[in-house]
Design a protein around this motif. Structure first.
Motif, PDB file in Angstrom:
ATOM      1  N   GLN A  60       0.820  -1.217   0.000  1.00 16.54           N
ATOM      2  CA  GLN A  60       0.000   0.000   0.000  1.00 16.54           C
ATOM      3  C   GLN A  60       0.850   1.262   0.000  1.00 16.54           C
ATOM      4  O   GLN A  60       0.327   2.355  -0.198  1.00 16.54           O
ATOM      5  N   ASN A  65       2.097   8.923  -0.899  1.00 14.92           N
ATOM      6  CA  ASN A  65       1.626   8.740   0.471  1.00 14.92           C
ATOM      7  C   ASN A  65       2.757   8.081   1.273  1.00 14.92           C
ATOM      8  O   ASN A  65       2.637   6.930   1.687  1.00 14.92           O
ATOM      9  N   ARG A  68       2.308   6.066   4.682  1.00 10.48           N
ATOM     10  CA  ARG A  68       1.558   4.808   4.767  1.00 10.48           C
ATOM     11  C   ARG A  68       2.442   3.683   5.305  1.00 10.48           C
ATOM     12  O   ARG A  68       3.513   3.403   4.771  1.00 10.48           O
ATOM     13  N   ASP A 117      -1.312  11.697   8.205  1.00  9.20           N
ATOM     14  CA  ASP A 117      -1.844  11.924   6.855  1.00  9.20           C
ATOM     15  C   ASP A 117      -1.856  10.668   5.989  1.00  9.20           C
ATOM     16  O   ASP A 117      -2.217  10.721   4.817  1.00  9.20           O
ATOM     17  N   GLN A 118      -1.534   9.506   6.561  1.00 10.63           N
ATOM     18  CA  GLN A 118      -1.512   8.269   5.786  1.00 10.63           C
ATOM     19  C   GLN A 118      -2.899   7.686   5.524  1.00 10.63           C
ATOM     20  O   GLN A 118      -3.066   6.873   4.631  1.00 10.63           O
ATOM     21  N   PHE A 119      -3.882   8.088   6.303  1.00 10.14           N
ATOM     22  CA  PHE A 119      -5.166   7.403   6.286  1.00 10.14           C
ATOM     23  C   PHE A 119      -6.034   7.773   5.090  1.00 10.14           C
ATOM     24  O   PHE A 119      -6.038   8.903   4.632  1.00 10.14           O
ATOM     25  N   GLN A 120      -6.775   6.773   4.632  1.00 11.86           N
ATOM     26  CA  GLN A 120      -7.696   6.918   3.518  1.00 11.86           C
ATOM     27  C   GLN A 120      -9.083   7.247   4.070  1.00 11.86           C
ATOM     28  O   GLN A 120      -9.360   6.999   5.243  1.00 11.86           O
ATOM     29  N   PRO A 121      -9.978   7.773   3.248  1.00 10.29           N
ATOM     30  CA  PRO A 121     -11.341   8.020   3.715  1.00 10.29           C
ATOM     31  C   PRO A 121     -11.950   6.731   4.278  1.00 10.29           C
ATOM     32  O   PRO A 121     -11.777   5.652   3.718  1.00 10.29           O
ATOM     33  N   GLU A 123     -11.072   5.331   7.104  1.00 10.99           N
ATOM     34  CA  GLU A 123     -10.181   4.770   8.122  1.00 10.99           C
ATOM     35  C   GLU A 123     -10.182   5.725   9.319  1.00 10.99           C
ATOM     36  O   GLU A 123      -9.885   6.904   9.182  1.00 10.99           O
TER      37      GLU A 123
END
Length: 162
Positions: A60, A65, A68, A117-121, A123
């Protein structure tokens, strides 16, 4: 809901998520700590890569990103540099736990999350408790941590920021 369930983080791209516990005459120290955290954030972002990422998240990881899968190794390096506690929480998607997330609480109570700031919508980081660090290097992601630590310390040209 905010990812950390606490005070809102800084706007995206403005630096690490920092939260102070209280206000007071410590403004100068706060500014110095903020500069140190921003320097650590830039350095960790620059030197983090798929080879310093948690192996479970390696697929990922992407250059757009870079945070991540870096939370564990990054939180350990920040603790090496600035002291304080490691904080461990769960990452949920649709109400179910999918992973863990680490960040730092500095000795003055400031919470620092260089990988927020690694997170996706969808999460969401839930909870957070102090996680005691083993006396030696971590068992999981040991090579990744040591590699990121060596890169960051070399870049900062200092074994510890005081």
């Amino acid at each position: 809901m905010h990812r950390l369930g606490k005070a809102p983080s800084l706007p995206p791209g403005s630096g690490p998520a920092l939260r102070r516990k209280s206000r007071g005459p410590r403004r100068r120290r706060w500014r110095q700590r903020r500069r140190r955290c921003e320097q650590a954030h830039q350095t960790c972002d620059h030197y983090a890569g798929p080879d310093t990422c948690d192996p479970v998240s390696r697929e990922q990881w992407r250059p757009d990103n870079p945070a991540r899968g870096q939370c564990g190794t990054t939180a350990l390096v920040v603790q090496d540099l600035l002291g304080g506690d490691l904080i461990l929480a769960e990452v949920h998607v649709g109400g179910a736990k999918v992973w863990n997330h680490y960040w730092n609480r500095l000795p003055d109570g400031t919470e620092v999350d260089l990988t927020s700031d690694q997170f996706q919508p969808g999460e969401v980081v839930v909870g957070g408790r102090v996680q005691h660090r083993p006396p030696d290097a971590p068992r999981r992601c040991r090579e990744e941590y040591e590699l990121l630590r060596q890169r960051v310390l070399s870049a900062l040209a200092s074994p510890r920021i005081d």
